[in-house]
Scaffold this motif. Structure first.
Motif, PDB file in Angstrom:
ATOM      1  N   ASN A 175       0.869  -1.179   0.000  1.00 45.13           N
ATOM      2  CA  ASN A 175       0.000   0.000   0.000  1.00 45.13           C
ATOM      3  C   ASN A 175       0.899   1.220   0.000  1.00 45.13           C
ATOM      4  N   TYR A 176       0.678   2.121  -0.960  1.00 42.60           N
ATOM      5  CA  TYR A 176       1.570   3.266  -1.067  1.00 42.60           C
ATOM      6  C   TYR A 176       0.754   4.503  -1.397  1.00 42.60           C
ATOM      7  N   PRO A 177       0.336   5.274  -0.382  1.00 42.44           N
ATOM      8  CA  PRO A 177      -0.495   6.459  -0.622  1.00 42.44           C
ATOM      9  C   PRO A 177       0.245   7.471  -1.504  1.00 42.44           C
ATOM     10  N   THR A 178      -0.469   8.046  -2.468  1.00 38.49           N
ATOM     11  CA  THR A 178       0.148   8.977  -3.415  1.00 38.49           C
ATOM     12  C   THR A 178      -0.723  10.204  -3.574  1.00 38.49           C
ATOM     13  N   ALA A 179      -0.153  11.219  -4.201  1.00 41.48           N
ATOM     14  CA  ALA A 179      -0.958  12.353  -4.662  1.00 41.48           C
ATOM     15  C   ALA A 179      -1.396  12.040  -6.091  1.00 41.48           C
ATOM     16  N   ARG A 180      -2.539  12.603  -6.513  1.00 37.85           N
ATOM     17  CA  ARG A 180      -3.039  12.330  -7.866  1.00 37.85           C
ATOM     18  C   ARG A 180      -2.067  12.771  -8.951  1.00 37.85           C
ATOM     19  N   THR A 181      -1.300  13.815  -8.646  1.00 33.61           N
ATOM     20  CA  THR A 181      -0.397  14.359  -9.658  1.00 33.61           C
ATOM     21  C   THR A 181       0.851  13.496  -9.830  1.00 33.61           C
ATOM     22  N   GLU A 182       1.069  12.569  -8.891  1.00 37.93           N
ATOM     23  CA  GLU A 182       2.267  11.727  -8.979  1.00 37.93           C
ATOM     24  C   GLU A 182       2.020  10.560  -9.933  1.00 37.93           C
ATOM     25  N   THR A 183       3.113  10.011 -10.464  1.00 40.47           N
ATOM     26  CA  THR A 183       3.013   8.877 -11.378  1.00 40.47           C
ATOM     27  C   THR A 183       3.777   7.698 -10.802  1.00 40.47           C
ATOM     28  N   ILE A 184       3.120   6.535 -10.766  1.00 39.22           N
ATOM     29  CA  ILE A 184       3.815   5.311 -10.352  1.00 39.22           C
ATOM     30  C   ILE A 184       4.263   4.578 -11.606  1.00 39.22           C
ATOM     31  N   ARG A 185       5.548   4.273 -11.701  1.00 45.30           N
ATOM     32  CA  ARG A 185       6.044   3.517 -12.853  1.00 45.30           C
ATOM     33  C   ARG A 185       6.483   2.134 -12.402  1.00 45.30           C
ATOM     34  N   VAL A 186       5.931   1.132 -13.058  1.00 41.63           N
ATOM     35  CA  VAL A 186       6.267  -0.252 -12.716  1.00 41.63           C
ATOM     36  C   VAL A 186       7.052  -0.861 -13.868  1.00 41.63           C
ATOM     37  N   LYS A 187       8.242  -1.343 -13.547  1.00 39.40           N
ATOM     38  CA  LYS A 187       9.042  -2.053 -14.544  1.00 39.40           C
ATOM     39  C   LYS A 187       9.186  -3.480 -14.062  1.00 39.40           C
ATOM     40  N   VAL A 188       8.426  -4.393 -14.626  1.00 41.70           N
ATOM     41  CA  VAL A 188       8.617  -5.809 -14.288  1.00 41.70           C
ATOM     42  C   VAL A 188       8.551  -6.608 -15.581  1.00 41.70           C
ATOM     43  N   ASP A 189       9.281  -7.692 -15.636  1.00 45.96           N
ATOM     44  CA  ASP A 189       9.128  -8.600 -16.761  1.00 45.96           C
ATOM     45  C   ASP A 189       9.023 -10.010 -16.205  1.00 45.96           C
ATOM     46  N   GLU A 190       8.929 -10.980 -17.091  1.00 50.02           N
ATOM     47  CA  GLU A 190       8.697 -12.337 -16.620  1.00 50.02           C
ATOM     48  C   GLU A 190       9.905 -12.902 -15.881  1.00 50.02           C
ATOM     49  N   SER A 191      11.105 -12.455 -16.277  1.00 52.61           N
ATOM     50  CA  SER A 191      12.311 -13.006 -15.667  1.00 52.61           C
ATOM     51  C   SER A 191      12.597 -12.369 -14.312  1.00 52.61           C
ATOM     52  N   GLY A 192      12.123 -11.150 -14.090  1.00 48.45           N
ATOM     53  CA  GLY A 192      12.414 -10.466 -12.832  1.00 48.45           C
ATOM     54  C   GLY A 192      13.752  -9.763 -12.842  1.00 48.45           C
ATOM     55  N   GLY A 193      14.418  -9.745 -13.983  1.00 46.38           N
ATOM     56  CA  GLY A 193      15.767  -9.190 -14.079  1.00 46.38           C
ATOM     57  C   GLY A 193      15.852  -7.693 -13.821  1.00 46.38           C
ATOM     58  N   ALA A 194      14.839  -6.948 -14.252  1.00 45.78           N
ATOM     59  CA  ALA A 194      14.942  -5.486 -14.177  1.00 45.78           C
ATOM     60  C   ALA A 194      13.817  -4.895 -13.338  1.00 45.78           C
ATOM     61  N   ASP A 195      13.409  -5.610 -12.288  1.00 42.43           N
ATOM     62  CA  ASP A 195      12.259  -5.169 -11.485  1.00 42.43           C
ATOM     63  C   ASP A 195      12.513  -3.848 -10.775  1.00 42.43           C
ATOM     64  N   GLU A 196      11.525  -2.954 -10.858  1.00 44.44           N
ATOM     65  CA  GLU A 196      11.603  -1.723 -10.084  1.00 44.44           C
ATOM     66  C   GLU A 196      10.254  -1.008 -10.135  1.00 44.44           C
ATOM     67  N   VAL A 197       9.833  -0.471  -8.999  1.00 40.90           N
ATOM     68  CA  VAL A 197       8.658   0.404  -8.968  1.00 40.90           C
ATOM     69  C   VAL A 197       9.116   1.756  -8.454  1.00 40.90           C
ATOM     70  N   THR A 198       8.828   2.817  -9.231  1.00 39.89           N
ATOM     71  CA  THR A 198       9.265   4.153  -8.818  1.00 39.89           C
ATOM     72  C   THR A 198       8.092   5.130  -8.812  1.00 39.89           C
ATOM     73  N   LEU A 199       8.294   6.219  -8.079  1.00 39.47           N
ATOM     74  CA  LEU A 199       7.304   7.290  -8.023  1.00 39.47           C
ATOM     75  C   LEU A 199       7.923   8.544  -8.616  1.00 39.47           C
ATOM     76  N   GLU A 200       7.194   9.162  -9.560  1.00 40.29           N
ATOM     77  CA  GLU A 200       7.684  10.406 -10.151  1.00 40.29           C
ATOM     78  C   GLU A 200       6.755  11.538  -9.777  1.00 40.29           C
ATOM     79  N   ARG A 201       7.375  12.665  -9.361  1.00 41.81           N
ATOM     80  CA  ARG A 201       6.582  13.863  -9.044  1.00 41.81           C
ATOM     81  C   ARG A 201       6.684  14.832 -10.194  1.00 41.81           C
TER      82      ARG A 201
END
Lengths: 177, 313
Positions: free
Chosen positions: A150-176
């Motif tokens: 659970n990650y509360p955000t502001a509406r103006t923020e963007t959540i970027r999810v980078k996942v693939d099947e292998s899991g090699g480059a997994d990352e979730v970031t928040l951009e303001r």
């Protein structure tokens, strides 16, 4: 623009998915009835990975499909036509427990569209919802059954999810903005 | 994703990327047609007028079914049973349609440019279902879709269009679409129906049918349009068949993987041997199936092209 904030790193995503898999296993005694459906595009690799994790827990294969919800969206005349991805559900979902999988739960409109779209393929016994990140701001009465974080955000923020099947480059970031 | 057009009036003005967007989108809609429930709610509450001022069966039925599968409400308007017969002008017909608050108009008209005229006059999205000898864009898109699906690509393929090119809006739209996507297009037929001026569109013109089909990957046959020919352009249908018809003997001299296409309606025994029309190298019925998917994709895309031009999250 400020530097993006890391919400989940590779290890945290792997832990989150493992926990979700165990929760799905705990909730569903009839393991043979469970199928996973990933929502295009972000949910698709996550559904495949949960399917592999559940197969390890249960000791039998767990089927996974891909669902595109573009044709069932409620905002089609308010935006450019979305990029339609393939829907591939090579099994009957009638009578099954369908776990819908998505990367981010936000307004809940995609989930609603997904439930409508699923109707065209059969009548599941029940539908559950698993998401990697719940960022809040629901516009519909929809709640996830399984949440990675659970990650509360502001509406103006963007959540970027980078996942693939292998899991090699997994990352979730928040951009303001 | 590259589509922000409100109308589909021609292929000439489309970019290769826009054509590819339609073909990619059509792939998803083809899958819808293969399900038990072949309907999606994408155009729920939208009204489509099928304004077929010139007779058409297959294109009209294909559009109608596409619209139904997108959950749109449909009004069919044909020349025989309409006020156009009573002397109403196209402009007045259009204004009446506007007054009904229609969202989409699919128009087939004998006058080139009629769809563009409506697009300027009306708020609705206009889709050209064939205008005079100008263009038939959805036919070209379904042809491109069919070729791409069967051959895996379009760039570099040799496509021969054989028959009545001069009077054919299908030929014009096909030439635009296929050359934009990188195919080598050859046109062939009687010199009266295939003038050299078509070389300006970027294709090769020949009047030797055996040479035209020898290296072809795709042979696209066109019907001789009796109804559009005001004076005799060639001696007779029998002569046409012997000089330009796709006979078994001619087919035997083509590449074994060459595929046969035809927009329909086919005249068995005239431009195509009856057995060839039914053989496994014929894509004629696949074209009909793909036509539905392509028309659904076009309606879906122009619906989005009407909104504010920004992509929602």
């Amino acid at each position: 623009m400020p530097e993006p904030i890391i919400v989940l790193d590779r290890a945290a995503i792997q832990r989150g998915l493992a926990r979700i898999a165990h929760e799905i296993a705990e909730r569903n005694e009839d393991s043979q009835a469970v199928v996973l459906i990933g929502i295009q595009k972000g949910g698709v690799p996550l559904a495949r990975r949960l399917s592999a994790l559940l197969a390890g827990i249960w000791g039998h294969p767990v089927r996974a499909g891909d669902l595109d919800v573009s044709m069932h969206r409620d905002d089609l005349d308010q935006r450019l036509a979305p990029d339609v991805q393939p829907t591939v559900i090579p099994f009957d979902i009638t009578g099954k427990t369908v776990v819908l999988v998505d990367d981010v739960l936000f307004s809940g409109r995609t989930t609603r569209a997904a439930m409508d779209a699923l109707n065209d393929f059969g009548r599941p016994k029940r539908i559950q919802l698993a998401v990697l990140v719940d960022r809040g701001h629901r516009e519909l009465p929809i709640k996830a059954d399984f949440v990675g974080k659970n990650y509360p955000t502001a509406r103006t923020e963007t959540i970027r999810v980078k996942v693939d099947e292998s899991g090699g480059a997994d990352e979730v970031t928040l951009e303001r903005k | 994703m590259s589509w922000n057009r409100k109308h589909l009036l021609d292929i000439e003005s489309l970019t290769p990327e826009e054509i590819i967007t339609v073909l990619d989108t059509a792939r998803a809609f083809k899958a819808v047609g293969e399900r038990a429930i072949k309907k999606v709610p994408a155009l729920r509450g939208k009204t489509v007028v099928n304004l077929f001022v010139e007779p058409s069966t297959r294109t009209r039925i294909s559009f109608e079914l596409s619209e139904q599968r997108l959950s749109a409400d449909i009004i069919n308007f044909t020349a025989e049973a309409s006020s156009l017969k009573k002397g109403e002008t196209l402009k007045d017909t259009a204004r009446n349609l506007q007054a009904l608050n229609t969202d989409f108009i699919v128009i087939r008209h004998s006058a080139s440019g009629a769809p563009s005229f409506l697009a300027r006059e009306l708020n609705a999205s206009v889709i050209n279902a064939g205008d005079g000898a100008h263009e038939h864009p959805t036919q070209a898109l379904l042809d491109a879709f069919t070729i791409r699906e069967r051959k895996g690509r379009i760039a570099g393929l040799n496509v021969t269009i054989l028959g009545d090119i001069l009077y054919s809006r299908v030929a014009r739209s096909d030439i635009w679409a296929l050359t934009k996507l990188g195919a080598n297009v050859t046109l062939c037929g009687p010199s009266t129906l295939v003038p050299r001026v078509f070389e300006q569109m970027g294709c090769r013109v020949t009047h030797d049918v055996d040479e035209a089909i020898r290296e072809a990957d795709i042979i696209n046959l066109l019907r001789i349009q009796h109804e559009r020919q005001r004076k005799t352009m060639f001696p007779g249908l029998g002569e046409y068949t012997s000089l330009f018809g796709l006979t078994k003997a001619r087919l035997a001299r083509t590449r074994p993987d060459a595929l046969i296409m035809h927009p329909g309606p086919i005249n068995r025994g005239v431009e195509i041997d009856s057995n060839i029309a039914d053989c496994e190298r014929s894509l004629i019925l696949e074209q009909v199936t793909n036509g539905l998917a392509v028309r659904m994709a076009v309606l879906f895309l122009v619906n989005g092209g009407k909104g504010p031009h920004e992509v929602a999250p």
